[in-house]
Design a protein around this motif. Sequence first.
Motif, short mmCIF file in Angstrom:
data_model
loop_
_atom_site.label_atom_id
_atom_site.label_comp_id
_atom_site.label_asym_id
_atom_site.label_seq_id
_atom_site.Cartn_x
_atom_site.Cartn_y
_atom_site.Cartn_z
N ASP A 52 -11.20 3.19 -1.55
CA ASP A 52 -10.40 3.82 -0.50
C ASP A 52 -9.46 2.81 0.15
OD1 ASP A 52 -11.59 6.23 -0.99
OD2 ASP A 52 -12.93 6.18 0.76
N TYR A 53 -9.97 1.59 0.40
CA TYR A 53 -9.12 0.59 1.05
C TYR A 53 -8.05 0.07 0.09
CZ TYR A 53 -7.65 -2.93 4.33
OH TYR A 53 -6.89 -3.68 5.20
N LEU A 54 -8.37 -0.02 -1.19
CA LEU A 54 -7.36 -0.40 -2.17
C LEU A 54 -6.23 0.64 -2.21
CD1 LEU A 54 -9.45 -1.77 -5.18
CD2 LEU A 54 -7.79 -3.04 -3.80
N HIS A 55 -6.60 1.91 -2.15
CA HIS A 55 -5.57 2.96 -2.11
C HIS A 55 -4.70 2.82 -0.87
CE1 HIS A 55 -6.70 5.08 -5.66
NE2 HIS A 55 -7.92 5.40 -5.24
N TYR A 56 -5.33 2.55 0.27
CA TYR A 56 -4.57 2.37 1.51
C TYR A 56 -3.60 1.20 1.38
CZ TYR A 56 -3.61 0.49 6.16
OH TYR A 56 -2.97 -0.04 7.26
N ARG A 57 -4.08 0.09 0.83
CA ARG A 57 -3.20 -1.08 0.70
C ARG A 57 -2.06 -0.81 -0.26
NH1 ARG A 57 -5.86 -6.93 0.94
NH2 ARG A 57 -3.69 -7.28 1.49
N ARG A 58 -2.35 -0.13 -1.35
CA ARG A 58 -1.28 0.18 -2.31
C ARG A 58 -0.24 1.11 -1.71
NH1 ARG A 58 -5.77 0.97 -6.40
NH2 ARG A 58 -5.96 -1.05 -7.45
N ASP A 59 -0.68 1.97 -0.81
CA ASP A 59 0.25 2.90 -0.17
C ASP A 59 1.10 2.23 0.90
OD1 ASP A 59 -0.63 5.00 -1.71
OD2 ASP A 59 -2.00 5.80 -0.19
N THR A 60 0.62 1.14 1.49
CA THR A 60 1.29 0.55 2.64
C THR A 60 1.84 -0.85 2.39
OG1 THR A 60 -0.82 -0.32 3.48
CG2 THR A 60 -0.13 1.86 4.26
N GLN A 61 1.50 -1.47 1.26
CA GLN A 61 1.94 -2.84 0.98
C GLN A 61 2.54 -2.93 -0.41
OE1 GLN A 61 -1.44 -5.42 1.65
NE2 GLN A 61 -1.70 -4.75 3.75
N PRO A 62 3.48 -3.86 -0.61
CA PRO A 62 4.18 -3.96 -1.90
C PRO A 62 3.39 -4.78 -2.92
CG PRO A 62 5.09 -5.56 -0.38
CD PRO A 62 4.04 -4.80 0.39
N LEU A 63 2.26 -4.25 -3.37
CA LEU A 63 1.37 -5.02 -4.23
C LEU A 63 1.89 -5.15 -5.66
CD1 LEU A 63 -2.11 -3.69 -3.04
CD2 LEU A 63 -0.74 -5.58 -2.14
N ALA A 64 2.91 -4.37 -6.02
CA ALA A 64 3.43 -4.41 -7.38
C ALA A 64 4.40 -5.56 -7.62
CB ALA A 64 4.11 -3.09 -7.72
N LEU A 65 4.86 -6.22 -6.57
CA LEU A 65 5.82 -7.32 -6.71
C LEU A 65 5.20 -8.62 -6.22
CD1 LEU A 65 9.07 -5.58 -5.40
CD2 LEU A 65 8.63 -6.33 -7.74
N PRO A 66 5.62 -9.77 -6.80
CA PRO A 66 5.09 -11.05 -6.34
C PRO A 66 5.42 -11.31 -4.88
CG PRO A 66 6.22 -11.31 -8.45
CD PRO A 66 6.55 -9.93 -7.94
#
Length: 314
Positions: free
Chosen positions: A219-233
């Motif tokens: 659940d927290y990983l989903h939250y972070r992916r929704d709110t933070q740019p984890l796909a870019l360095p």
Amino acid sequence: MARQGRTDAQTGRRTISQRRLEAAVDGIRGAVAFNASLKDYTSFRIGGPADVLVEPADVDDVARLVRQAKAQKLPLFVVGGTNLLIRDKGIRGVVVHLGTLRAIREEPGAVLYAEGGVGMPTLIGYAIRHSLAGLEWAAGIPGTVAGCVVMNAGTRLGEMKDSVKAVRLVNRNGEVIDIPAAEIPFTYRRATLPAGIVVGVWVQLKAGVRAEVEKVVKDYLHYRRDTQPLALPSAGCVFKNPFKDSAGRVIDAAGLKGAQVGDAQVSDKHANFIVNQGQATAKDVLALIRKVRAAVARKTGMKLELELKVVGQA
């Protein structure tokens, strides 16, 4: 440790003699590379070369390296954290990467011992498989265990200090010492430790239900992916949060989402992240940081303080 050397007339880089570098790594059993690029050793994918990059084979190798670097009066620097920007001319002296120190073991009383090079995602996965709770707060943090201790990494759910029981460190004399958490002053994004290299960490967890721990992490990983740019360095949050405020909110309110210098960009997903769009340099990132600080200061009178650690030669 002291910095000694000369300045190269063409590159402007301070240089250290090859003889001293070779003496510092003599007999090291791990991997050794001279003039090694550091881009692939930071989450930002930015940075110039190290005079010599060492991946020690084990803790004894780390201790030997520390003693020999000290004898040659060479600086030592450890890479592996996520809050790091290495300048474009790189780092002089000996750079250490703990990538081969990856052992994890379970000890009585719901305690895990992890060597310094273990990634936090790996440690969380180990805890889940052993039905241990207490690291859910760190879901999505990509750094190493050692790096998370040194910076007292944290999220809105908790901080490293909440989990640490003790730290194993090779001090500046090359001695291996264990420090209980009660003797370590932890503050916001910092642990005050003796000079040296963190090579292991004990974390105090508690028995949990595997499915429940796994759900909190997902659940927290989903939250972070929704709110933070984890796909870019990126290097995570660039600025510390002001008192009773959010750096991301302040930067967004100043109209800086999407601001760009070269390939460095203020994320349009979370304004306290600067992302590397592909070929960003440290010079680009630092220019963008200055731009953000100046705009926020003009608008609010607030001086944003860096959470990002900037090292190396410009």
